[in-house]
Design a protein around this motif. Sequence first.
Motif, short mmCIF file in Angstrom:
data_model
loop_
_atom_site.label_atom_id
_atom_site.label_comp_id
_atom_site.label_asym_id
_atom_site.label_seq_id
_atom_site.Cartn_x
_atom_site.Cartn_y
_atom_site.Cartn_z
N SER A 74 -2.15 -2.01 -4.35
CA SER A 74 -3.27 -1.08 -4.23
C SER A 74 -3.26 -0.44 -2.85
CB SER A 74 -4.60 -1.80 -4.46
OG SER A 74 -4.92 -2.62 -3.35
N SER B 296 0.82 -1.21 0.00
CA SER B 296 0.00 0.00 0.00
C SER B 296 0.85 1.26 0.00
CB SER B 296 -0.95 0.00 1.20
OG SER B 296 -0.22 -0.06 2.42
N ASP C 235 1.88 1.95 -3.58
CA ASP C 235 0.72 2.58 -4.23
C ASP C 235 0.61 4.05 -3.82
OD1 ASP C 235 -2.26 1.94 -5.48
OD2 ASP C 235 -2.35 3.39 -3.84
N HIS D 122 -7.78 3.10 -10.41
CA HIS D 122 -7.42 1.69 -10.25
C HIS D 122 -6.18 1.60 -9.37
CE1 HIS D 122 -4.20 2.52 -13.17
NE2 HIS D 122 -5.13 3.04 -13.96
N GLY D 123 -5.81 0.37 -9.03
CA GLY D 123 -4.62 0.16 -8.22
C GLY D 123 -3.36 0.51 -9.00
#
Length: 359
Positions: free
Chosen positions: A306, A268, A271, A289-290
């Motif tokens: 993500s 994460s 991301d 989106h991720g």
Amino acid sequence: MRERQRERRSALAAAVEAAGADALLVTRPVNVRYLTGLHSSNAAALIRVDGPDLLCTDGRYAGTAEKVASDMEIVLDRNPAAALVGLAADAGADTLGFEAHDLTVEHHAELAALDHGIAFKPLGHLVEELRVIKDESEIDLLRRACEITDEAFEALLPSIRPGITERALAVELDRHMIDFGADGLAFDTIVASGPNGAIPHHSPGARELANGDLVTFDFGALVGGYHADMTRTVAVGTPSDWQRDLYELVRRAQRAAVEAAVPGAVYSAVDAAARDMIGEAGFGDDFTHGLGHGVGLEIHEAPLMSSRATGKLVDRVPITAEPGVYLAGRGGVRIEDTLVARTGGPELLTKTTKDLIVL
């Protein structure tokens, strides 16, 4: 290659034993290929804690199975899963693990109805978990797939001009990948021009490119079963200020994500390296989106990168970094690389420039 497959099966057998089963029935085709080398539409493998591993397929694949998995016991049967369940029972197995994410409810019921006295136990994604970390031979195949992807895009650039259709460019790009040595396409090529660039997975159609368009290309070559994935966005004619600004934002965000993709980094957080930058610029709702995903024998595999993903990167995990901003009715920008997390820093496998290409 057989030695690597034996090592994979040995590691899997240890995980099966730790999960409290005597063997694992592997039915998912990509997992059978990973463990045995057999690429087949009708095969299953039995990975046992004690005793030899078995590969079952039908007569169409007998010669190939004997060639690629000569160190396994080969069984020929039109119903591989059922045959292996019976052989597991004959060998004294009490608990048989299975891939619940692959076996349908109907097929599971058929196997259970065979009444061999075996208890079936779902064991989750054990093979997929092994597949996350690639060995160097797998990375070599990914690297070659990415080299072909780069070469094909360079060959396409002279054809990107006003008046040519998205579909024509997609067909030409596909042909270049095959001509440069790809076994096939990693996925259906995306060419999204002008306002279509606001659709992340637009299917290329009859729209003709025009001056002032941003055009997004998302594509990849397939080599030895391994998938490349690259996205580049180019400008046709002189880009406007908003297009240059948007492109530069996505380029900086993508670079930040690549630099964050090191062993020990939380998924994460990688991301967030891109998402926070895009959000601070006021386009957070337009990054829909991720950040990316793992790549290997599948174009989308673990890990998923993500904002809600858990887990950490480790050495030799290939992923994509593909932030994008999509403005309805105007267009969009996405930039994507395939890279490998390495202890010494990320290794980029796709190398096409990320400076804005103006054609």
